[in-house]
Design an enzyme around this catalytic site. Structure first.
Site, PDB file in Angstrom:
ATOM      1  N   TYR A  31       0.844  -1.071   0.066  1.00 42.96           N
ATOM      2  CA  TYR A  31      -0.042  -0.098  -0.060  1.00 42.96           C
ATOM      3  C   TYR A  31       0.852   1.126   0.040  1.00 42.96           C
ATOM      4  O   TYR A  31       2.164   1.070   0.144  1.00 42.96           O
ATOM      5  CB  TYR A  31      -0.829  -0.064   1.094  1.00 42.96           C
ATOM      6  CG  TYR A  31      -0.226  -0.423   2.564  1.00 42.96           C
ATOM      7  CD1 TYR A  31       0.140  -1.882   2.782  1.00 42.96           C
ATOM      8  CD2 TYR A  31       0.701   0.338   3.357  1.00 42.96           C
ATOM      9  CE1 TYR A  31       0.685  -2.552   3.771  1.00 42.96           C
ATOM     10  CE2 TYR A  31       1.429   0.072   4.280  1.00 42.96           C
ATOM     11  CZ  TYR A  31       1.295  -1.472   4.382  1.00 42.96           C
ATOM     12  OH  TYR A  31       2.239  -1.939   5.693  1.00 42.96           O
ATOM     13  N   SER A  32       0.342   2.410  -0.324  1.00 46.92           N
ATOM     14  CA  SER A  32       1.113   3.685  -0.072  1.00 46.92           C
ATOM     15  C   SER A  32       1.520   3.720   1.351  1.00 46.92           C
ATOM     16  O   SER A  32       0.725   3.718   2.314  1.00 46.92           O
ATOM     17  CB  SER A  32       0.320   4.689  -0.454  1.00 46.92           C
ATOM     18  OG  SER A  32      -0.968   4.838   0.528  1.00 46.92           O
ATOM     19  N   GLU A 446      -5.378   3.516  10.506  1.00 45.17           N
ATOM     20  CA  GLU A 446      -5.987   2.590   9.201  1.00 45.17           C
ATOM     21  C   GLU A 446      -5.398   3.213   7.950  1.00 45.17           C
ATOM     22  O   GLU A 446      -5.585   4.367   7.872  1.00 45.17           O
ATOM     23  CB  GLU A 446      -7.433   2.436   9.293  1.00 45.17           C
ATOM     24  CG  GLU A 446      -7.947   1.398   8.579  1.00 45.17           C
ATOM     25  CD  GLU A 446      -8.071   1.533   7.011  1.00 45.17           C
ATOM     26  OE1 GLU A 446      -7.339   1.164   6.254  1.00 45.17           O
ATOM     27  OE2 GLU A 446      -8.960   2.395   6.659  1.00 45.17           O
ATOM     28  N   HIS A 447      -4.882   2.544   6.971  1.00 46.32           N
ATOM     29  CA  HIS A 447      -4.055   3.309   6.074  1.00 46.32           C
ATOM     30  C   HIS A 447      -4.865   3.955   4.882  1.00 46.32           C
ATOM     31  O   HIS A 447      -4.399   4.825   3.980  1.00 46.32           O
ATOM     32  CB  HIS A 447      -3.040   2.219   5.305  1.00 46.32           C
ATOM     33  CG  HIS A 447      -1.938   2.738   4.991  1.00 46.32           C
ATOM     34  ND1 HIS A 447      -0.922   2.393   5.369  1.00 46.32           N
ATOM     35  CD2 HIS A 447      -1.525   4.067   4.361  1.00 46.32           C
ATOM     36  CE1 HIS A 447       0.206   3.190   4.809  1.00 46.32           C
ATOM     37  NE2 HIS A 447      -0.262   4.305   4.339  1.00 46.32           N
ATOM     38  N   SER A 448      -6.389   3.476   4.649  1.00 48.52           N
ATOM     39  CA  SER A 448      -6.841   3.818   3.410  1.00 48.52           C
ATOM     40  C   SER A 448      -7.235   5.200   3.291  1.00 48.52           C
ATOM     41  O   SER A 448      -7.302   5.768   2.152  1.00 48.52           O
ATOM     42  CB  SER A 448      -7.924   2.742   3.126  1.00 48.52           C
ATOM     43  OG  SER A 448      -9.200   2.764   4.284  1.00 48.52           O
TER      44      SER A 448
END
Length: 737
Positions: A31-32, A446-448
């Site tokens: 993920y980024s 939380e990454h999103s």
């Protein structure tokens, strides 16, 4: 208020193999990462005093350029150039010319007039045409990189950031001799070689490195302390202040010499949760007028109002630290009464760390059991953040490793996952803050919805003022009986069984996570600029390339995050740190026949190449996201060798997944999980005199060891220092002549 925007998520085609679409592992995407690296000196203005005449927070949004659809030929050119070291590693030097020529023919056919590449490029331009802000982040990125990925968020996706201690924090407990807390923002470097470790230390261990710690056996549980409550109330107040400033647009926009940065991600940090749904998750609606925080106390959950009701301008103002503390105390006292009476807390938070489809099923079951559960879920989702009060402080575990920071590594474990199957956590929340009994604290994200740079900037604001004891007096406003309420669950035997099973699965992930911090303070960014004459980030990336080869004996595709925040709603693209230039530098460092002058020249070439890649990607002209965007527009039976080629997937096996964040003076460290089971996840904070590396790998992999890799980084940095100082001495000698 926040600018409004509309976005949709395109349903990705199931015929596409995810490892070939995006940076991805067979079990999880890359993920980024938390860093955002951009062109020019960055200025983040969250700490600036507000002036009446300053620009509003979101005032630059309308003047930001859109993310471009990169030129097809230039993307293919960059992609082909990146394949050199991958092809050499895969097929050997003798076969390299033929293998390179084969890929050139793939690219030529793809980009030919009437070729499939031209068709896909036009489809991507159409997507850009119908996207309100950004062709990548309006429509593709959330689904491809995050929401359709069904693996647990625990370790795999959620990132962590460790707060520096408050001056009033007591020392954490320690097994054996107490260890002094290290200084996170030193004003000078230590002498060369003084931190110990390196190649000789690795050899002395004969392959025997530290294993995982059974934290449940070594921790001493206690109840929530008064200082812990006060520290938590202060942190909550500071986060609340920031949201109020944000809603009033009193935060000065971020910018660099190259221009303003997009501020959209700030609007997705508070009052938001990820919601598990079949096949693809989604976000809850953002409630900017919500006045509460979610407080988790040893798995008992409370909603605490920490803002006054919205004022005439619609923006809630934060309560005083004292009022917030009183409400926290009331909730803590209530939790203690419930615990002492034998009432067991329902550990629903454990389920948020589960595989996403399992969590979807269990959440739906909870919703069907009672309307009360819907109300509890909605309260958590709409709250400012989740704040967890843990009934313990993890102890420092002694080690004979000179690079070991026992108290910092204990904080890593608690911040990244907690213990006992990930109790007292809510992994879906955009931002969670956890506080141990001695006041030690950190963030898990939380990454999103937001890349970790943004919460780290907010974290610097929160930590800029230590706890002010004078602000904790009984206020005339709220009493301890007001402004808080219990959030209860209605559960059944099926949910109890699911919690127990999930706790076991979570604990396996936690036990397998080999996460640790390396603090390198023999030199930092100042020395790299003044003596080595290199960009600090590019230099650190070359050190990681050298350390990886020392550790593994081969080169690997390497991911570094580049920011596209100079574009509207921009997030990230990829810098492929494994380049032909970096490969040549590493070869020279390992070649006894090479001299330091040649090595320094190759280091300079590698850093220049890295800086060029950084600029290209940061300006929206990276090729990884572009190729991904082209591939997802394949229809029906369409295919092309450029995507079917095994090297396309091989070039995205990011076994070395990296990102830088900031100077990090307010933080003890940071980190994220490795992208591949036989790789390393590395996040670093490059300060003037101290570089902090957060490293994660898997204990279950016999090819990697976080402890060993730390020593290989140290050896690489020392070897590079010798090379740079030799070059500097040679330059001085020439000048004298």
């Amino acid at each position: 208020m926040y600018p409004s925007s509309s976005s949709t998520i395109v349903n990705t085609s199931t015929r596409l193999l995810r490892p070939n679409i995006i940076p991805h592992t067979p079990f999880r995407p890359v993920y980024s990462k938390p860093l955002i690296k951009a062109t020019g000196q960055k200025r983040m203005f969250a700490l600036s005093a507000h002036r009446r005449d300053q620009p509003k927070t979101f005032s630059n949004q309308d003047r930001l350029p859109r993310l471009p659809v990169p030129d097809l030929e230039k993307s293919l050119e960059g992609y082909l150039k990146s394949l050199g070291p991958v092809l050499e590693q895969t097929y050997g030097a003798s076969a390299l010319p033929n293998e390179i020529e084969k890929r050139k023919l793939f690219a030529k056919d793809f980009a030919a007039p009437g070729g499939l590449g031209r068709v896909l490029q036009e489809r991507l331009k159409d997507l850009d045409h119908v996207s309100p802000n950004n062709w990548l982040n309006d429509t593709l990125w959330l689904g491809l990189a995050y929401h359709t990925w069904r693996a647990p968020l625990l370790v795999n996706s959620n990132w962590w950031l460790l707060f520096a201690p408050d001056p009033s924090d007591p020392a954490p407990p320690a097994q054996g001799t107490s260890v002094k807390e290290p200084e996170p923002n030193p004003q000078k470097a230590v002498s060369a070689g003084s931190i110990g470790g390196g190649g000789e230390w690795i050899e002395s261990k004969n392959g025997k490195f530290d294993g995982s710690v059974d934290w449940e056996k070594v921790v001493r549980r206690e109840w929530i302390t008064e200082w812990q409550v006060r520290k938590a109330a202060w942190l909550a107040r500071r986060f609340a202040e920031f949201r109020t400033k944000l809603l009033k647009e009193e935060i000065l926009p971020d910018s660099s010499k190259a221009g303003p940065f997009d501020m959209h991600q700030y609007s997705r940090m508070f009052n938001l949760s990820r919601i598990p749904l079949p096949n693809s998750d989604a976000f809850s609606a953002i409630d900017n007028k919500a006045t509460h925080i979610t407080l988790m106390i040893d798995d008992y959950i409370y909603s605490i109002d920490i803002f006054s009701p919205p004022s005439i301008d619609g923006v809630p103002e934060p309560l005083s630290p004292s009022d917030t503390e009183q409400r926290f105390k009331a909730a803590v006292d209530d939790a203690k009464r419930r615990k002492d009476s034998g009432e067991k807390a329902e550990q629903i938070g454990i389920l948020t760390a589960d595989e996403r489809d399992n969590w979807t099923k269990n959440r739906e079951h909870l919703l069907l059991l009672s309307l009360n559960n819907r109300q509890t879920f909605n309260s958590i989702s709409s709250s400012l953040i989740v704040l967890s009060l843990d009934p313990y402080t993890l102890p420092s575990i002694p080690s004979d490793d000179p690079l070991k920071l026992p108290s910092v590594d204990a904080s890593v474990r608690n911040t990244a996952s907690g213990i006992d199957g990930a109790r007292n956590r809510w992994f879906d929340k955009a931002v969670s803050v956890m506080v141990e009994t001695n006041g030690r604290a950190g963030i898990m994200g939380e990454h999103s919805p937001v890349d970790a740079l943004i919460p780290s900037i907010v974290g610097e604001y929160v930590l800029a003022s230590p706890v002010d004891q004078s602000q904790f007096t009984f206020g005339s406003g709220s009493s301890s009986a007001q402004g808080w309420k219990k959030l209860d669950w209605v559960v059944d035997e099926e949910i109890h069984k699911e919690i127990e099973g999930c706790k076991e699965r979570n604990q396996k992930l936690i036990d397998d996570s080999d996460a640790s911090q390396l603090w390198w303070n023999e030199y930092g960014a100042e020395w790299i600029k003044s003596v080595a004459k290199q960009s600090p980030d590019a230099y650190i990336q070359q050190a990681l390339q050298l350390a990886w080869y020392k550790d593994q004996g081969y080169a690997t595709a390497t991911y570094e995050t580049a920011s596209t925040r100079m574009m509207l709603h921009g997030r990230t693209d990829v810098i492929r740190s494994l380049s032909s230039e970096s490969r040549n530098f590493v070869k020279s460092m390992l070649d006894d026949q090479s001299d330091d002058a040649k090595r320094y020249s190759l280091l300079t070439d590698a850093c220049k190449a890295h800086n060029h890649l950084t600029r290209q990607s940061s300006q929206g002209n990276g090729y990884d996201r572009h190729l991904m965007g082209l591939k997802v527009h394949l229809r029906g039976d369409e295919s092309h060798p450029i995507f079917d080629d095994e090297v396309y997937a091989k070039s995205q096996e990011w076994k070395l997944s990296t990102s830088g964040l900031s100077a990090g003076g307010k933080f003890m460290g940071t980190g994220f999980g490795a992208a591949w089971p036989d790789g390393y996840g590395i996040n670093y904070l490059a300060g003037p005199y101290l570089v902090k590396f957060g490293i994660e790998s898997k204990f279950s992999c016999d090819k990697t060891s976080t402890q060993r890799f730390k020593h290989n980084i140290v050896q690489a940095l020392r070897d590079m220092r010798r090379v740079c100082e030799a070059a500097a001495d040679a330059g001085e000698s020439k000048a004298r002549l």
